[in-house]
Motif scaffolding. Structure first.
Motif, short mmCIF file in Angstrom:
data_model
loop_
_atom_site.label_atom_id
_atom_site.label_comp_id
_atom_site.label_asym_id
_atom_site.label_seq_id
_atom_site.Cartn_x
_atom_site.Cartn_y
_atom_site.Cartn_z
N GLN A 314 0.81 -1.22 0.00
CA GLN A 314 0.00 0.00 0.00
C GLN A 314 0.85 1.27 0.00
OE1 GLN A 314 -2.77 -0.77 3.30
NE2 GLN A 314 -4.41 -0.63 1.80
N GLN A 315 2.10 1.16 0.40
CA GLN A 315 2.99 2.33 0.37
C GLN A 315 3.26 2.81 -1.06
OE1 GLN A 315 3.60 3.47 3.53
NE2 GLN A 315 2.35 1.68 4.04
N THR A 321 3.22 11.25 -6.78
CA THR A 321 4.64 11.42 -7.10
C THR A 321 5.39 10.19 -6.63
OG1 THR A 321 4.45 13.81 -6.80
CG2 THR A 321 6.67 12.86 -6.80
N VAL A 322 6.19 9.63 -7.54
CA VAL A 322 6.99 8.45 -7.21
C VAL A 322 8.45 8.88 -7.13
CG1 VAL A 322 7.60 6.10 -7.89
CG2 VAL A 322 5.33 6.99 -8.42
N THR A 328 13.23 2.84 -3.88
CA THR A 328 14.29 2.08 -3.21
C THR A 328 13.75 1.31 -2.01
OG1 THR A 328 15.98 3.67 -3.91
CG2 THR A 328 16.51 2.25 -2.05
N GLU A 329 12.90 1.97 -1.21
CA GLU A 329 12.38 1.33 -0.01
C GLU A 329 11.26 0.34 -0.31
OE1 GLU A 329 11.19 4.22 2.84
OE2 GLU A 329 13.22 4.98 3.18
N PHE A 330 10.51 0.61 -1.40
CA PHE A 330 9.38 -0.26 -1.75
C PHE A 330 9.45 -0.61 -3.23
CE2 PHE A 330 8.12 2.66 1.66
CZ PHE A 330 7.78 1.74 2.66
N PRO A 331 10.42 -1.46 -3.60
CA PRO A 331 10.63 -1.77 -5.02
C PRO A 331 9.49 -2.60 -5.61
CG PRO A 331 12.00 -3.17 -3.63
CD PRO A 331 11.36 -2.17 -2.72
N LYS A 567 6.73 -4.62 10.96
CA LYS A 567 8.15 -4.93 10.84
C LYS A 567 8.58 -5.01 9.39
CE LYS A 567 8.64 -7.39 15.23
NZ LYS A 567 8.97 -8.69 15.89
N GLU A 568 7.62 -5.39 8.51
CA GLU A 568 7.92 -5.47 7.09
C GLU A 568 7.95 -4.09 6.46
OE1 GLU A 568 4.76 -7.90 5.81
OE2 GLU A 568 5.77 -9.78 6.27
N ILE A 569 7.02 -3.20 6.89
CA ILE A 569 6.94 -1.88 6.27
C ILE A 569 8.18 -1.03 6.57
CG2 ILE A 569 5.61 0.27 6.23
CD1 ILE A 569 3.12 -1.34 6.82
#
Length: 582
Positions: A314-315, A321-322, A328-331, A567-569
Motif C-alpha cells: 500500500q505504500q 509522485t513516485v 528504493t524502499e518499496f521496489p 516490521k515489514e513496512i
C-alpha cells in the motif's frame, strides 16, 4: 436524454438479467449514433467529467431549496441524484409547449414545464460536460434540470455523478451490443480497450456496415481471465488430476505489455485488471519491460527475495509522485502467472500447461530480478491442496504466509478466455481473521437500502483513563442476509441513544450492546479511528445475539496481527529500535 432516462428507469426496476438484456438491445437498435454510444459509455463507466462533481449538484439544490430540508431528505433517501431530482423546484408552466422535436436537433420539451428550452440529448450533455468551464458549468446544469422532468433529472444526475446503479454490468452492456450482429461478447472484449466513445465504429461493425475496428496501439490491454470462488460442491464434482495449483498472492493484478511501434520504438504499458494505464505509477517496473510480450501477473513488493504483505504494498499505491527513495524502499515487483502473447504470436488459445512452458522459458531468458515466475503448488488430492493452503510454508514456500491469500486452481487444458468463464479457473482463499466486536453506530445505506440502517461501525475493548472502553476499528455493510438486515435495522432503531444526521449511536457497554463476529483480510494503521487501526475488507460473519458485550475481543488481539506487518513496512526502523526503551 428522455430516451436514456426511460431506459435507466426500466432497468432499475427490472430484476431479471435476460429482461435487462432485451431492454438494452432494443435501446441500442432504435437509438441513433452518437447517442447510443454515449449511453454505452455511461453504462460501462467509461465517461469522466473533470469539473462535474457531486458538490456542484448539492450547491445548486441548496440555492433553490431550504438547505436543511434538502439535507434531511438526502439523509433519508440516501441517494443524491434521486433526492435532487425530486426536490428540484419545477418552473411555472407556460402554455402551448410543443412536443415536436425542435429545429436543430435535441429532444422535445417535457410537457407542463415552464420553459421553451428543448430537452438536451445525451450527446449534448456529455459533450458539454467535457468542454464547459468550471465557472459556466453550474448555469448549464441548472438549465438542463429546469428542462427535464423528475425521471430526466434523475438520469442526468446519475450520468454526472457516474453512479448509475441500475443493475447492469459492463459485460452485460457489451453483450447487448454483440447481439445486434450475432457476435460473441468475447469478440468485443478483445477490441474494447482500443475503442473510444461514442463507439460509432463498433456499432458499424456489429451491424455489418464496416469491418472490425483495429487498434493502432502496439501495446494493447487484453481482457483478463478471472476465476470463480471454489465452493464445497465444486470440489465434489472436480477431478484433482485435471487441475494445476498456484499460489494466490496478496497483491494487485497487473498486465505488463510491450510491443514495437511502426517506427521501431518499444512501447511499454502497465495496466490494471480493469484496463487502466498505470504505467506512470511504477517507472521502476516499466524499465524492466525489455521484451515484446504481454504478461499477466501480480504486483508485489519483494525485499531480499521475500514477498511483503499487502500493508507494505500500500505504500506504493495511489501515489501522485513516485520518488527515488520510495522506489528504493518499496521496489515494485511483478510475479507472473501467464503469458498472453510473445512477439507477434497470440498464445491465448493454447492450453494452460503449454502457455506455462512458454512462460517458464521466457522468464528464464529475461533474467530480470524484478520479474519472476509464480511457483506452482504440487498436489495430488483436494485434501493435499487444502493442507498447503492452510500452511504454505509446510511445502517449502519459504515466504511469510501473510503474503498469500490462498490458492488458484486452473484446468491444465484451459485456454485464456476473457471474463469469468465457468469450469476453468477457481480461487480458494485462506480463512479470514475473525474478531468479536461490539456495534457502536448504525448508518443508513444507499439505493435499495436507503430506508435501512445497514452500515455498522464496531469497536473492541481497550484500557482507557476511566477503565475499559470501546474504540472503533472498522465499518461493515455486507455479509448478512436480507432477513438479518431487518433484525439489525430494528435493533438500531430500538436501541438508539444519539443521532448525527444519517448516523445513529446505539447503546453499548459491558452489560448492554450487540456483538458482531467480524471477518477481515488484514489490518493497517489508521488515523481515522481512535484505536489507531483499521480492517481490510471487513464483513459481518455472524451476529452474536448470544454473546455478552463484555466478552468481545480487546485491541491487543488486533495489535498482535498488526505488529507483524509493521516490521515489514519499516525494516530498518525496526532494527534501529529493537531492544531500546519505548
Amino acid at each position: 436524454m428522455n430516451r436514456f432516462a426511460a431506459l435507466l428507469d426500466r432497468l432499475v426496476y427490472e430484476p431479471r438479467r435476460n429482461a435487462k438484456l432485451r431492454l438494452l438491445v432494443d435501446y441500442f437498435r432504435h437509438t441513433p449514433d452518437p447517442d447510443r454510444g454515449y449511453a454505452l459509455a455511461a453504462l460501462t463507466n467509461a465517461l469522466m467529467f473533470k469539473e462535474a462533481k457531486p458538490g456542484l449538484i448539492r450547491g445548486l439544490v441548496e440555492e433553490r431549496t431550504d438547505p436543511v430540508l434538502f439535507r434531511m431528505s438526502y439523509h433519508y433517501v440516501g441517494d443524491l441524484a434521486e433526492t435532487a431530482a425530486l426536490i428540484w423546484p419545477t418552473p411555472r408552466a407556460i402554455p402551448s409547449i410543443s412536443n415536436s422535436p425542435p429545429q436543430g436537433g435535441g429532444e422535445p420539451a417535457a410537457p407542463g414545464l415552464g420553459h421553451n428550452t428543448p430537452i438536451p440529448t445525451i450527446t449534448e450533455v456529455v459533450e458539454a460536460l467535457s468542454t464547459t468551464g468550471k465557472s459556466d458549468l453550474p448555469a448549464r446544469v441548472a438549465s438542463w434540470l429546469d428542462a427535464l422532468d423528475e425521471t430526466g433529472r434523475w438520469a442526468l444526475l446519475k450520468l454526472i455523478t457516474r453512479e448509475l446503479r441500475v443493475g447492469v454490468s459492463a459485460r452485460l452492456a457489451k453483450t447487448a451490443v454483440a447481439q445486434l450482429g450475432q457476435i460473441e461478447p468475447d469478440e468485443i472484449e478483445l477490441i474494447w480497450h482500443g475503442l473510444e466513445a461514442p463507439y460509432e465504429d463498433l456499432f458499424a461493425w456489429v451491424e455489418g456496415r464496416a469491418g472490425r475496428p483495429e487498434s493502432g496501439n502496439p501495446a494493447p490491454f487484453r481482457p483478463p481471465m478471472l476465476a470463480h470462488p471454489l465452493e464445497d460442491e465444486d470440489i465434489a464434482k472436480l477431478e484433482a488430476a485435471d487441475f494445476i495449483g498456484e499460489w494466490k498472492w496478496d497483491g494487485i493484478r497487473l498486465q505488463a505489455v510491450s510491443g514495437k511501434a511502426a517506427d521501431g520504438r518499444l512501447v511499454r504499458r502497465i495496466y490494471s485488471r480493469t484496463g487502466e494505464d498505470v504505467s506512470r505509477a511504477f517507472p521502476d517496473l516499466l524499465d524492466a519491460l525489455e521484451f515484446e510480450a504481454a504478461l499477466d501477473g501480480e504486483l508485489l513488493i519483494v525485499r531480499d527475495g521475500r514477498v511483503q504483505s499487502f500493508n507494505v504494498l500500500q505504500q506504493r499505491l495511489n501515489r501522485k509522485t513516485v520518488t527515488a527513495k520510495l522506489m528504493t524502499e518499496f521496489p515494485a515487483h511483478l510475479r507472473v502467472y501467464d503469458i498472453l502473447t510473445e512477439g507477434e504470436e497470440d498464445l491465448r488459445d493454447l492450453p494452460f500447461l503449454a502457455r506455462r512452458e512458454r512462460l517458464e522459458a521466457f522468464v528464464a531468458r529475461l533474467g530480470d530480478p524484478r520479474i519472476d515466475l509464480s511457483p506452482m503448488v504440487p498436489f495430488t488430492s483436494w485434501d493435499g491442496l487444502a493442507a498447503a493452503r492452510s500452511d504454505p510454508a509446510s511445502i517449502g514456500a519459504g515466504i511469510d504466509t501473510d503474503a498469500i491469500e490462498g490458492c488458484m486452481i486452473k484446468r491444465a487444458d484451459s485456454p485464456y478466455l476473457p471474463g469469468r468463464p465457468k469450469g476453468y479457473w477457481y480461487k480458494w482463499k485462506r480463512d479470514p481473521y475473525l474478531v468479536d466486536a461490539v456495534m457502536m453506530y448504525g448508518q443508513r445505506g444507499h439505493g435499495k437500502r436507503s430506508s435501512f440502517y445497514s452500515d455498522y461501525t464496531f469497536g473492541v475493548w481497550r484500557d482507557g483513563p476511566d477503565g475499559e472502553e470501546l474504540v472503533p476499528v472498522g465499518k461493515a455493510y455486507h455479509g448478512f442476509t436480507d432477513e438479518e438486515l431487518m433484525k439489525l435495522d430494528r435493533y438500531v432503531r430500538n436501541h438508539t441513544v444519539n443521532r448525527f444526521g444519517p448516523v445513529r449511536e446505539v447503546e453499548y457497554g459491558k452489560d448492554r450492546g450487540l456483538v458482531l463476529e467480524v471477518a477481515f483480510e488484514g489490518l493497517q494503521r489508521s488515523t481515522r479511528h481512535k484505536s489507531g487501526v483499521a480492517m481490510r475488507f471487513p464483513r459481518i460473519n455472524r451476529i452474536r445475539w448470544d454473546k455478552p458485550p463484555a466478552e468481545a475481543d480487546r485491541i491487543e488481539t488486533l495489535e498482535k496481527i498488526l505488529a507483524r506487518g509493521e516490521k515489514e513496512i519499516h525494516p530498518f526502523r525496526s532494527q534501529q529500535t529493537e531492544g531500546q526503551e519505548p
